[in-house]
Design a protein around this motif. Structure first.
Motif, mmCIF file in Angstrom:
data_model
loop_
_atom_site.group_PDB
_atom_site.id
_atom_site.type_symbol
_atom_site.label_atom_id
_atom_site.label_comp_id
_atom_site.label_asym_id
_atom_site.label_seq_id
_atom_site.Cartn_x
_atom_site.Cartn_y
_atom_site.Cartn_z
ATOM 1 N N LEU A 1 -38.998 -8.326 83.488
ATOM 2 C CA LEU A 1 -37.988 -8.834 82.558
ATOM 3 C C LEU A 1 -38.163 -8.263 81.157
ATOM 4 N N VAL A 2 -39.380 -8.128 80.713
ATOM 5 C CA VAL A 2 -39.676 -7.670 79.353
ATOM 6 C C VAL A 2 -40.159 -6.227 79.410
ATOM 7 N N ASN A 3 -39.255 -5.307 79.130
ATOM 8 C CA ASN A 3 -39.603 -3.882 79.128
ATOM 9 C C ASN A 3 -38.481 -3.113 78.442
ATOM 10 N N PRO A 4 -38.734 -1.889 78.001
ATOM 11 C CA PRO A 4 -37.713 -1.130 77.263
ATOM 12 C C PRO A 4 -36.454 -0.851 78.085
ATOM 13 N N PHE A 5 -36.584 -0.650 79.389
ATOM 14 C CA PHE A 5 -35.435 -0.374 80.242
ATOM 15 C C PHE A 5 -34.470 -1.555 80.233
ATOM 16 N N ALA A 6 -35.027 -2.776 80.429
ATOM 17 C CA ALA A 6 -34.190 -3.976 80.451
ATOM 18 C C ALA A 6 -33.499 -4.169 79.104
ATOM 19 N N LEU A 7 -34.234 -3.966 78.016
ATOM 20 C CA LEU A 7 -33.648 -4.165 76.694
ATOM 21 C C LEU A 7 -32.546 -3.145 76.425
ATOM 22 N N HIS A 8 -32.721 -1.926 76.908
ATOM 23 C CA HIS A 8 -31.691 -0.887 76.750
ATOM 24 C C HIS A 8 -30.387 -1.347 77.402
ATOM 25 N N GLU A 9 -30.476 -1.879 78.619
ATOM 26 C CA GLU A 9 -29.278 -2.352 79.324
ATOM 27 C C GLU A 9 -28.653 -3.534 78.597
ATOM 28 N N ILE A 10 -29.485 -4.472 78.155
ATOM 29 C CA ILE A 10 -28.989 -5.655 77.456
ATOM 30 C C ILE A 10 -28.274 -5.265 76.168
ATOM 31 N N ARG A 11 -28.823 -4.289 75.455
ATOM 32 C CA ARG A 11 -28.177 -3.829 74.218
ATOM 33 C C ARG A 11 -26.816 -3.198 74.509
ATOM 34 N N MET A 12 -26.748 -2.371 75.547
ATOM 35 C CA MET A 12 -25.458 -1.757 75.885
ATOM 36 C C MET A 12 -24.408 -2.822 76.205
ATOM 37 N N ARG A 13 -24.779 -3.763 77.042
ATOM 38 C CA ARG A 13 -23.809 -4.771 77.459
ATOM 39 C C ARG A 13 -23.428 -5.679 76.283
ATOM 40 N N GLY A 14 -24.426 -6.051 75.486
ATOM 41 C CA GLY A 14 -24.154 -6.935 74.360
ATOM 42 C C GLY A 14 -23.286 -6.298 73.297
ATOM 43 N N LEU A 15 -23.484 -5.010 73.051
ATOM 44 C CA LEU A 15 -22.657 -4.316 72.064
ATOM 45 C C LEU A 15 -21.197 -4.273 72.506
ATOM 46 N N VAL A 16 -20.975 -4.050 73.789
ATOM 47 C CA VAL A 16 -19.601 -4.068 74.297
ATOM 48 C C VAL A 16 -19.007 -5.465 74.148
ATOM 49 N N ALA A 17 -19.792 -6.484 74.520
ATOM 50 C CA ALA A 17 -19.290 -7.864 74.495
ATOM 51 C C ALA A 17 -19.018 -8.365 73.091
#
Length: 377
Positions: free
Chosen positions: A264-280
């Motif tokens: 759950l806590v790793n750079p890959f997961a945060l990268h995806e979360i940032r992409m989705r959150g920026l769109v949202a």
């Protein structure tokens, strides 16, 4: 047919099982498996007429050995039919077995086999709940029950489609209730963040943010806080709260340098979360720029996160006008979601592709319907 075990974890099944009445239980089992009375009779060693009489309450089966045998045939723990399991006589051994089961189920789920995790956890939860009903309220048993309930909810959150995700949130919520009673900060933070995440997936985003805020506040260490912040960032994005999203991402990035990386806590997961959150949060241009960066490599990535990232990247590539790149990512997501039985991700693909990539939309819809047929009672 182990995939049908998730039906025993539904509210409908609970209403049937709580009666310990064999007639409704047999009818529910036949409904799950689409069996005739004759086929069920063959499984249990009875003829069709006898099965019909039991289902209609004109015959009862009360002896312990028969009920225990029927429970085994239906893949139910004996407690569900009102008889004890001999293996539960040694309470200490049962708790040790339960802890091992919870750990194994977590490993299995993270390896991309959430259905098998459900098959391991639901019988354990039923046994533990029976132990509590019999008066065993030792702290170690209640802790194990809380962990098993939360683990079951999380596993169900992977294998159920969106319209049924409230069931997953219900199980994590039951685990949270015990964790609050035990006043264990670590367990409470874990249960809060898992319950919050399942509430988010079920569409109850405001409630999810509340639980995840609390999970951050009560976390006893940086590891727990980082896990809660990861999920809070995702929920904040879906809520459309750009300020909360930015603050949470910033705090999470700072903690990545200080904590051990997990699934759950790793750079890959945060990268995806940032992409989705920026769109949202209405910043698609920033999401497009972020998608142009290579996803951080890490050994902590699970199959589920890889599928999630494929879907999110596909959506962002469509925003950039790169239909070919998006199609490649979304096709990979469909294939992996089908293998790992992730209907929620297939539903995301259907929404994203729509009329833009109709062939992929049709493929995702077909895969989704196949999974739904397998889950249909």
């Amino acid at each position: 047919m182990p995939h049908t075990l998730w039906h025993w974890a539904t509210p409908q099944a609970e209403a049937v099982l709580v009666t310990r009445d064999l007639g409704p239980i047999l009818r529910f089992y036949r409904q799950i498996h689409s069996l005739s009375q004759a086929a069920l009779g063959e499984l249990l060693g009875y003829d069709k007429t006898y099965v019909s009489m039991v289902e209609n309450g004109r015959r009862t089966i009360d002896d312990v050995s028969s009920r225990r045998r029927i429970a085994a045939a239906l893949c139910l723990p004996p407690h569900a039919l009102g008889v004890t399991d001999p293996s539960d006589a040694d309470h200490v051994a049962m708790v040790q077995f339960g802890n091992s089961t919870v750990r194994l189920a977590e490993i299995v789920r993270q390896s991309g086999h959430a259905t098998e995790a459900v098959a391991e956890l639901w019988p354990l939860v039923a046994r533990l709940e029976a132990q509590v009903a019999d008066g065993h309220t030792e702290r170690e048993l209640l802790t194990l029950l809380a962990q098993a309930r939360v683990g079951l909810g999380v596993a169900l959150g992977h294998v159920l489609p969106e319209e049924r995700l409230v069931t997953a949130a219900r199980w994590t919520g039951q685990g949270l209730a015990i964790a609050r009673h035990l006043d264990d900060p670590d367990m409470c933070s874990y249960a809060l963040r898992m319950h919050g995440n399942e509430l988010r997936k079920a569409g109850l985003v405001g409630a999810a943010v509340d639980r995840l805020h609390e999970a951050v506040a009560v976390a006893p260490d940086d590891d727990g806080r980082a896990s809660a912040l990861t999920l809070l960032a995702r929920a904040a994005g879906e809520l459309g709260d750009g300020t909360l999203f930015d603050v949470t991402v910033r705090d999470n990035r700072a903690l990545l340098e200080q904590v051990a990386h997990t699934s759950l806590v790793n750079p890959f997961a945060l990268h995806e979360i940032r992409m989705r959150g920026l769109v949202a949060t209405g910043r698609g241009d920033q999401a497009v720029r972020l998608a142009g960066e290579q996803s951080p490599a890490t050994s902590a990535v699970t199959p589920q996160w890889q599928v999630i990232e494929h879907v999110t990247a596909g959506r962002v590539l469509l925003l950039r006008g790169d239909r070919t790149g998006a199609a490649d990512r979304l096709a990979a997501a469909i294939n992996a979601a089908r293998v790992h039985r992730l209907p929620h991700q297939l539903q995301r693909v259907v929404r994203i592709t729509g009329r833009v990539l109709p062939a992929l939309c049709a493929r995702a819809s077909q895969s989704l319907e196949r999974l739904r047929r397998e889950m249909a009672a």
